[in-house]
Motif scaffolding. Structure first.
Motif, PDB file in Angstrom:
ATOM      1  N   PHE A 118      43.550  31.687  34.702  1.00  8.43           N
ATOM      2  CA  PHE A 118      44.915  31.649  35.437  1.00  8.43           C
ATOM      3  C   PHE A 118      44.163  31.859  36.487  1.00  8.43           C
ATOM      4  N   PRO A 119      44.117  31.330  37.850  1.00  8.64           N
ATOM      5  CA  PRO A 119      43.125  31.312  38.717  1.00  8.64           C
ATOM      6  C   PRO A 119      44.046  32.708  39.154  1.00  8.64           C
ATOM      7  N   PRO A 120      42.708  33.956  39.616  1.00  7.72           N
ATOM      8  CA  PRO A 120      42.686  35.276  40.534  1.00  7.72           C
ATOM      9  C   PRO A 120      43.812  35.162  41.055  1.00  7.72           C
ATOM     10  N   ILE A 121      44.219  34.194  41.823  1.00  6.78           N
ATOM     11  CA  ILE A 121      45.011  34.591  43.199  1.00  6.78           C
ATOM     12  C   ILE A 121      46.900  34.668  42.395  1.00  6.78           C
ATOM     13  N   LEU A 122      46.760  33.879  41.530  1.00  4.76           N
ATOM     14  CA  LEU A 122      48.078  33.798  40.557  1.00  4.76           C
ATOM     15  C   LEU A 122      48.861  34.957  40.410  1.00  4.76           C
ATOM     16  N   TYR A 147      40.424  46.138  37.273  1.00  3.30           N
ATOM     17  CA  TYR A 147      39.267  45.438  36.788  1.00  3.30           C
ATOM     18  C   TYR A 147      38.472  45.201  35.150  1.00  3.30           C
ATOM     19  N   LEU A 148      39.337  46.762  34.163  1.00  6.88           N
ATOM     20  CA  LEU A 148      39.738  46.668  33.497  1.00  6.88           C
ATOM     21  C   LEU A 148      40.542  45.822  32.475  1.00  6.88           C
ATOM     22  N   SER A 149      41.758  45.426  33.024  1.00  4.85           N
ATOM     23  CA  SER A 149      42.677  44.247  32.613  1.00  4.85           C
ATOM     24  C   SER A 149      42.271  42.400  32.210  1.00  4.85           C
ATOM     25  N   PHE A 150      40.816  42.685  33.261  1.00  4.19           N
ATOM     26  CA  PHE A 150      40.114  41.090  33.326  1.00  4.19           C
ATOM     27  C   PHE A 150      38.767  41.443  31.737  1.00  4.19           C
ATOM     28  N   SER A 151      38.462  42.335  32.842  1.00  2.28           N
ATOM     29  CA  SER A 151      36.944  42.861  31.782  1.00  2.28           C
ATOM     30  C   SER A 151      37.104  43.024  30.260  1.00  2.28           C
ATOM     31  N   ALA A 208      31.866  43.462  37.721  1.00  3.91           N
ATOM     32  CA  ALA A 208      32.898  43.693  39.229  1.00  3.91           C
ATOM     33  C   ALA A 208      32.333  44.441  40.312  1.00  3.91           C
ATOM     34  N   TRP A 209      30.561  43.841  40.424  1.00  8.16           N
ATOM     35  CA  TRP A 209      29.787  44.453  41.131  1.00  8.16           C
ATOM     36  C   TRP A 209      30.756  43.381  42.307  1.00  8.16           C
ATOM     37  N   ASN A 210      30.371  42.608  42.368  1.00  8.21           N
ATOM     38  CA  ASN A 210      30.342  41.354  43.264  1.00  8.21           C
ATOM     39  C   ASN A 210      32.136  40.563  43.414  1.00  8.21           C
ATOM     40  N   GLU A 211      33.197  41.362  42.584  1.00  9.07           N
ATOM     41  CA  GLU A 211      34.326  40.855  42.852  1.00  9.07           C
ATOM     42  C   GLU A 211      35.324  41.336  44.074  1.00  9.07           C
ATOM     43  N   PHE A 212      35.639  40.351  44.924  1.00  8.67           N
ATOM     44  CA  PHE A 212      36.113  40.606  46.195  1.00  8.67           C
ATOM     45  C   PHE A 212      37.888  40.186  46.628  1.00  8.67           C
ATOM     46  N   LEU A 213      39.004  39.852  45.778  1.00  9.89           N
ATOM     47  CA  LEU A 213      39.781  39.057  45.925  1.00  9.89           C
ATOM     48  C   LEU A 213      40.204  40.021  45.455  1.00  9.89           C
ATOM     49  N   TYR A 214      40.477  41.213  44.189  1.00 12.00           N
ATOM     50  CA  TYR A 214      41.813  42.260  44.429  1.00 12.00           C
ATOM     51  C   TYR A 214      41.182  43.591  45.084  1.00 12.00           C
ATOM     52  N   ALA A 215      39.643  43.479  45.467  1.00 14.14           N
ATOM     53  CA  ALA A 215      39.228  44.353  45.999  1.00 14.14           C
ATOM     54  C   ALA A 215      40.005  44.627  47.759  1.00 14.14           C
TER      55      ALA A 215
END
Length: 277
Positions: A118-122, A147-151, A208-215
């Motif tokens: 699933f795309p993260p935006i969904l 982050y834990l939910s997809f890591s 986690a360091w590079n994640e942008f959308l949820y942050a």
């Protein structure tokens, strides 16, 4: 003739590798050099490679005036917490799948990977609603949970392959010597799969360091922003200060590259061991 042709092939292969390396590192070198150019050079001479004057004013402005160090601290707290918790949970889960539910575990590990279809935006709206109802909106703890939910699923899927390489006879020998299940797992199995755990932890940290959308969506307080969001915020609606952008990019990217270069052997050895089943 064969030796001569092989010689030319080796030269050609090395030339291709050298060109590919230059192409790969050129953007990073350009960013580093641009971050130390004198005031006005980036706009007046945008294509000039070597600067006329050197300055660290952009770094001083980003660190002291824009408080970029606070954003780095936030990202470190979030990334390290996610990595530690995800590594602990996924190690125990992967070991349980391999040793106690081998047939069901194969199906479970495949299902875990489907979370990345699933795309993260969904998932942004469901995540936002769940975090808000839990009272963790605009908080670092809420972002860590996301982050834990997809890591964790990805880490479990990776570690299953590593735990499958551990011979069952080693664990049986430890049991005969009087070790219980936890001692066997902690003192016998974990040291064997340590390279795989290190590799998994590194990939978890980098994601986690590079994640942008949820942050961007879940954090509204500027004091809690991660480096990815803070870097994006430097792109103003009307004026973009390229010097500050380059300096901030160096602060964000260079430590990760140095760290990755130091531990790349661990990653390679971990992935090679996990590929043998």
């Amino acid at each position: 003739m064969k030796k001569k042709s092989n010689f030319y092939l080796d030269i050609g292969a090395h030339l291709v590798l050298i060109i590919a390396t230059i192409v790969a590192i050129f953007p990073l070198v350009w960013i580093i050099i641009s971050s130390i150019k004198g005031k006005g050079e980036l706009t007046q001479f945008p294509t000039r490679f070597w600067p006329q004057t050197f300055t660290l004013d952009y770094f001083t402005h980003v660190i002291n005036d824009l408080h970029f160090v606070d954003n780095i601290r936030n990202s470190l707290v979030i990334s390290l917490s996610t990595t530690v918790i995800a590594t602990i949970i996924s190690s125990m889960a992967a070991y349980g799948i391999v040793r106690f539910f081998p047939k069901l575990g194969a199906i479970m590990s495949r299902l875990l990977v489907t979370t990345y279809i699933f795309p993260p935006i969904l998932l942004a709206i469901p995540y936002s609603i769940a975090i808000a109802k839990a009272g963790l909106g605009n908080s670092i703890i809420g972002l860590i949970i996301i982050y834990l939910s997809f890591s964790v699923p990805y880490a479990v899927w990776l570690l299953v392959g590593f735990f499958q390489t551990v011979p069952i006879g080693i664990e049986e020998a430890a049991r005969i010597d009087g070790a219980n299940k936890f001692v066997t797992f902690y003192k016998v199995v974990l040291p064997i799969v340590a390279p795989g755990i290190v590799a998994t932890a590194i990939y978890t940290f980098i994601n986690a360091w590079n994640e942008f959308l949820y942050a961007l969506i879940l954090i509204n307080d500027t004091s809690k922003m991660t480096v990815a969001v803070a870097l994006r915020s430097l792109n103003g609606s009307e004026v973009l200060d390229w010097g500050d952008m380059m300096a901030a990019s160096v602060i964000v990217v260079l430590p990760s590259i140095i760290f990755f270069s130091i531990i790349q052997n661990k990653i390679a050895s971990g992935l090679s061991e996990g590929s043998v089943k």
